[in-house]
Design a protein around this motif. Structure first.
Motif, PDB file in Angstrom:
ATOM      1  N   GLU A   9       0.825  -1.206   0.000  1.00 47.57           N
ATOM      2  CA  GLU A   9       0.000   0.000   0.000  1.00 47.57           C
ATOM      3  C   GLU A   9       0.863   1.262   0.000  1.00 47.57           C
ATOM      4  O   GLU A   9       1.839   1.374   0.743  1.00 47.57           O
ATOM      5  N   ALA A  10       0.472   2.214  -0.884  1.00 47.93           N
ATOM      6  CA  ALA A  10       1.109   3.530  -0.981  1.00 47.93           C
ATOM      7  C   ALA A  10       2.567   3.464  -1.413  1.00 47.93           C
ATOM      8  O   ALA A  10       3.355   4.358  -1.097  1.00 47.93           O
ATOM      9  N   ASP A  11       2.958   2.444  -2.140  1.00 48.77           N
ATOM     10  CA  ASP A  11       4.325   2.336  -2.647  1.00 48.77           C
ATOM     11  C   ASP A  11       4.478   3.287  -3.833  1.00 48.77           C
ATOM     12  O   ASP A  11       3.831   3.112  -4.870  1.00 48.77           O
ATOM     13  N   PRO A  12       5.333   4.316  -3.745  1.00 52.36           N
ATOM     14  CA  PRO A  12       5.453   5.286  -4.840  1.00 52.36           C
ATOM     15  C   PRO A  12       6.045   4.698  -6.108  1.00 52.36           C
ATOM     16  O   PRO A  12       5.814   5.223  -7.208  1.00 52.36           O
ATOM     17  N   VAL A  13       6.795   3.606  -5.991  1.00 56.32           N
ATOM     18  CA  VAL A  13       7.406   3.006  -7.175  1.00 56.32           C
ATOM     19  C   VAL A  13       6.329   2.477  -8.127  1.00 56.32           C
ATOM     20  O   VAL A  13       6.483   2.546  -9.354  1.00 56.32           O
ATOM     21  N   ALA A  14       5.235   1.974  -7.578  1.00 58.57           N
ATOM     22  CA  ALA A  14       4.159   1.462  -8.424  1.00 58.57           C
ATOM     23  C   ALA A  14       3.613   2.570  -9.326  1.00 58.57           C
ATOM     24  O   ALA A  14       3.404   2.361 -10.529  1.00 58.57           O
ATOM     25  N   ALA A  15       3.410   3.745  -8.760  1.00 58.75           N
ATOM     26  CA  ALA A  15       2.900   4.866  -9.551  1.00 58.75           C
ATOM     27  C   ALA A  15       3.896   5.283 -10.620  1.00 58.75           C
ATOM     28  O   ALA A  15       3.515   5.661 -11.741  1.00 58.75           O
ATOM     29  N   GLU A  16       5.197   5.213 -10.311  1.00 62.38           N
ATOM     30  CA  GLU A  16       6.214   5.581 -11.288  1.00 62.38           C
ATOM     31  C   GLU A  16       6.235   4.596 -12.456  1.00 62.38           C
ATOM     32  O   GLU A  16       6.366   4.997 -13.619  1.00 62.38           O
ATOM     33  N   ILE A  17       6.105   3.316 -12.152  1.00 59.09           N
ATOM     34  CA  ILE A  17       6.072   2.305 -13.212  1.00 59.09           C
ATOM     35  C   ILE A  17       4.848   2.506 -14.099  1.00 59.09           C
ATOM     36  O   ILE A  17       4.940   2.485 -15.333  1.00 59.09           O
ATOM     37  N   GLU A  18       3.687   2.707 -13.477  1.00 56.40           N
ATOM     38  CA  GLU A  18       2.462   2.914 -14.244  1.00 56.40           C
ATOM     39  C   GLU A  18       2.548   4.174 -15.107  1.00 56.40           C
ATOM     40  O   GLU A  18       2.096   4.185 -16.255  1.00 56.40           O
ATOM     41  N   ALA A  19       3.137   5.242 -14.562  1.00 57.91           N
ATOM     42  CA  ALA A  19       3.252   6.486 -15.313  1.00 57.91           C
ATOM     43  C   ALA A  19       4.170   6.317 -16.518  1.00 57.91           C
ATOM     44  O   ALA A  19       3.889   6.857 -17.606  1.00 57.91           O
ATOM     45  N   CYS A  20       5.259   5.585 -16.350  1.00 56.19           N
ATOM     46  CA  CYS A  20       6.170   5.347 -17.466  1.00 56.19           C
ATOM     47  C   CYS A  20       5.482   4.527 -18.558  1.00 56.19           C
ATOM     48  O   CYS A  20       5.607   4.830 -19.747  1.00 56.19           O
ATOM     49  N   ALA A  21       4.741   3.508 -18.140  1.00 59.74           N
ATOM     50  CA  ALA A  21       4.000   2.700 -19.114  1.00 59.74           C
ATOM     51  C   ALA A  21       2.958   3.547 -19.840  1.00 59.74           C
ATOM     52  O   ALA A  21       2.795   3.449 -21.064  1.00 59.74           O
ATOM     53  N   LYS A  22       2.249   4.387 -19.095  1.00 63.22           N
ATOM     54  CA  LYS A  22       1.220   5.242 -19.697  1.00 63.22           C
ATOM     55  C   LYS A  22       1.823   6.190 -20.719  1.00 63.22           C
ATOM     56  O   LYS A  22       1.229   6.465 -21.762  1.00 63.22           O
ATOM     57  N   SER A  23       3.036   6.689 -20.442  1.00 62.56           N
ATOM     58  CA  SER A  23       3.690   7.589 -21.389  1.00 62.56           C
ATOM     59  C   SER A  23       3.994   6.895 -22.708  1.00 62.56           C
ATOM     60  O   SER A  23       4.171   7.557 -23.737  1.00 62.56           O
ATOM     61  N   ALA A  24       4.064   5.566 -22.665  1.00 64.24           N
ATOM     62  CA  ALA A  24       4.293   4.770 -23.869  1.00 64.24           C
ATOM     63  C   ALA A  24       2.987   4.260 -24.474  1.00 64.24           C
ATOM     64  O   ALA A  24       3.003   3.449 -25.398  1.00 64.24           O
ATOM     65  N   GLY A  25       1.851   4.706 -23.930  1.00 62.64           N
ATOM     66  CA  GLY A  25       0.551   4.302 -24.454  1.00 62.64           C
ATOM     67  C   GLY A  25       0.042   2.987 -23.924  1.00 62.64           C
ATOM     68  O   GLY A  25      -0.866   2.391 -24.514  1.00 62.64           O
ATOM     69  N   VAL A  26       0.614   2.505 -22.813  1.00 65.17           N
ATOM     70  CA  VAL A  26       0.207   1.222 -22.231  1.00 65.17           C
ATOM     71  C   VAL A  26      -0.605   1.490 -20.969  1.00 65.17           C
ATOM     72  O   VAL A  26      -0.064   1.987 -19.970  1.00 65.17           O
ATOM     73  N   PRO A  27      -1.909   1.158 -20.967  1.00 62.97           N
ATOM     74  CA  PRO A  27      -2.761   1.457 -19.817  1.00 62.97           C
ATOM     75  C   PRO A  27      -2.518   0.503 -18.653  1.00 62.97           C
ATOM     76  O   PRO A  27      -2.077  -0.625 -18.835  1.00 62.97           O
ATOM     77  N   ALA A  28      -2.837   0.981 -17.468  1.00 66.08           N
ATOM     78  CA  ALA A  28      -2.649   0.176 -16.261  1.00 66.08           C
ATOM     79  C   ALA A  28      -3.907  -0.605 -15.920  1.00 66.08           C
ATOM     80  O   ALA A  28      -5.025  -0.114 -16.052  1.00 66.08           O
ATOM     81  N   SER A  29      -3.712  -1.836 -15.477  1.00 69.77           N
ATOM     82  CA  SER A  29      -4.743  -2.610 -14.797  1.00 69.77           C
ATOM     83  C   SER A  29      -4.537  -2.414 -13.304  1.00 69.77           C
ATOM     84  O   SER A  29      -3.494  -1.928 -12.867  1.00 69.77           O
ATOM     85  N   ALA A  30      -5.531  -2.801 -12.514  1.00 69.59           N
ATOM     86  CA  ALA A  30      -5.425  -2.622 -11.066  1.00 69.59           C
ATOM     87  C   ALA A  30      -5.487  -3.966 -10.366  1.00 69.59           C
ATOM     88  O   ALA A  30      -6.333  -4.805 -10.690  1.00 69.59           O
ATOM     89  N   PHE A  31      -4.591  -4.145  -9.408  1.00 76.76           N
ATOM     90  CA  PHE A  31      -4.690  -5.282  -8.496  1.00 76.76           C
ATOM     91  C   PHE A  31      -5.342  -4.788  -7.214  1.00 76.76           C
ATOM     92  O   PHE A  31      -4.834  -3.856  -6.572  1.00 76.76           O
ATOM     93  N   VAL A  32      -6.464  -5.396  -6.840  1.00 77.42           N
ATOM     94  CA  VAL A  32      -7.203  -4.987  -5.646  1.00 77.42           C
ATOM     95  C   VAL A  32      -7.093  -6.093  -4.614  1.00 77.42           C
ATOM     96  O   VAL A  32      -7.712  -7.154  -4.743  1.00 77.42           O
ATOM     97  N   PRO A  33      -6.289  -5.873  -3.569  1.00 79.73           N
ATOM     98  CA  PRO A  33      -6.054  -6.917  -2.567  1.00 79.73           C
ATOM     99  C   PRO A  33      -7.132  -6.948  -1.502  1.00 79.73           C
ATOM    100  O   PRO A  33      -7.977  -6.040  -1.404  1.00 79.73           O
ATOM    101  N   LEU A  34      -7.096  -8.004  -0.699  1.00 82.12           N
ATOM    102  CA  LEU A  34      -7.963  -8.126   0.475  1.00 82.12           C
ATOM    103  C   LEU A  34      -7.190  -7.693   1.714  1.00 82.12           C
ATOM    104  O   LEU A  34      -5.974  -7.896   1.794  1.00 82.12           O
ATOM    105  N   PRO A  35      -7.896  -7.089   2.683  1.00 80.03           N
ATOM    106  CA  PRO A  35      -9.304  -6.711   2.650  1.00 80.03           C
ATOM    107  C   PRO A  35      -9.543  -5.531   1.705  1.00 80.03           C
ATOM    108  O   PRO A  35      -8.633  -4.741   1.467  1.00 80.03           O
ATOM    109  N   LEU A  36     -10.745  -5.431   1.174  1.00 78.29           N
ATOM    110  CA  LEU A  36     -11.079  -4.370   0.233  1.00 78.29           C
ATOM    111  C   LEU A  36     -11.186  -3.037   0.975  1.00 78.29           C
ATOM    112  O   LEU A  36     -12.018  -2.865   1.854  1.00 78.29           O
ATOM    113  N   LYS A  37     -10.288  -2.107   0.607  1.00 76.06           N
ATOM    114  CA  LYS A  37     -10.243  -0.801   1.255  1.00 76.06           C
ATOM    115  C   LYS A  37     -10.537   0.307   0.241  1.00 76.06           C
ATOM    116  O   LYS A  37     -10.631   0.058  -0.957  1.00 76.06           O
ATOM    117  N   GLU A  38     -10.638   1.529   0.733  1.00 73.82           N
ATOM    118  CA  GLU A  38     -10.907   2.657  -0.149  1.00 73.82           C
ATOM    119  C   GLU A  38      -9.796   2.825  -1.179  1.00 73.82           C
ATOM    120  O   GLU A  38     -10.058   3.195  -2.332  1.00 73.82           O
TER     121      GLU A  38
END
Length: 259
Positions: free
Chosen positions: A129-158
């Motif tokens: 949770e709240a790992d900034p590296v994940a956002a950096e990886i997703e942003a780099c992929a998005k800049s290349a036109g690759v959309p992010a999927s989401a992993f939603v772990p348990l327990p389900l939180k906001e």
């Protein structure tokens, strides 16, 4: 949101043209025990999304099957290995869409290099949770036109709900607590979690993963409201047993979803 003749919801995004329940199956990137030629079986047996698992030094959510497979892979050759996978998929008339599943590792080559993402349909980053590296990886992929999927772990939180709403490909909802690996049954509480995601405004497909291991369980996931399933450890075990075992497992999963 409309509904196809098969009763499968048509939702927005890259996968909206697929009108059957979605089957996403794991392929271990760089594991010498599962050669790229086996990808032909994935395509022939109706896999819709190829979840390409990139090795990690800390696969904290994966059980022994996936962790051992990752340990065999040469992480330094990830892009070359991806090229081999994409080349093999290009030979297929009905190739599954390639998604890269990875952990939020600080030395991930796709953290700062947009070219790393060439040819992929999506990225799914597993992170604490709240790992900034994940956002950096997703942003780099998005800049290349690759959309992010989401992993939603348990327990389900906001935070999980927020990530799911931002997803542009699909949502992987953790079906069972604990690490990856086959389970005896699908947790019926997944139905309420799927309903919460929909109520929160999630429009992309929601797939259950962690523990799904056969066609009957895939059918149960559909009955609980999932748009499909993601299968990892059981597919790996079948692949290790050879082409016939892999084809039988994938055919069973596809049949369970479509029944």
């Amino acid at each position: 949101m409309s509904v196809s003749q098969t009763g499968v919801p048509r939702r927005s995004g890259v996968l909206s043209t697929i009108t059957r329940p979605l089957l996403s199956c794991y392929y271990p990137l760089g594991d010498p025990e599962v050669p790229v030629e086996m990808l032909d079986i994935y395509a022939d047996c109706g896999v819709d999304v190829l979840e390409i698992g990139m090795s990690s030094p800390d696969p904290f959510l994966d059980g022994p099957d996936v962790s051992a497979s990752m340990a065999r892979a040469d992480r330094g050759q990830a892009r070359r290995q991806l090229d081999a996978v994409l080349d093999q998929l290009a030979r297929q008339r009905h190739a599954p869409k390639p998604l890269l599943m990875c952990y939020a590792d600080a030395d991930h080559p796709g953290r700062v290099t947009p070219q790393f993402w060439a040819g992929l349909s999506s990225v799914l980053v597993v992170a604490r949770e709240a790992d900034p590296v994940a956002a950096e990886i997703e942003a780099c992929a998005k800049s290349a036109g690759v959309p992010a999927s989401a992993f939603v772990p348990l327990p389900l939180k906001e935070a999980g709900l927020d990530a799911a709403r931002r997803s542009a490909f699909y949502v992987m909802l953790q079906a069972s607590a604990g690490k990856t690996g086959p389970r005896a049954q699908v947790d019926p509480d997944a139905e309420d979690r799927i309903a919460r995601l929909r109520a929160a405004g999630v429009e992309v497909p929601i797939l259950l993963g962690f523990g799904i291991s056969n066609g009957a369980q895939a059918g149960s996931a559909r009955a609980l409201g999932a748009d499909g399933v993601i299968v990892g450890s059981q597919v790996l075990r079948a692949a290790f047993s050879g082409p016939q075992a892999l084809a039988a497992t994938l055919t069973d999963l596809r049949g369970g979803l479509d029944a």
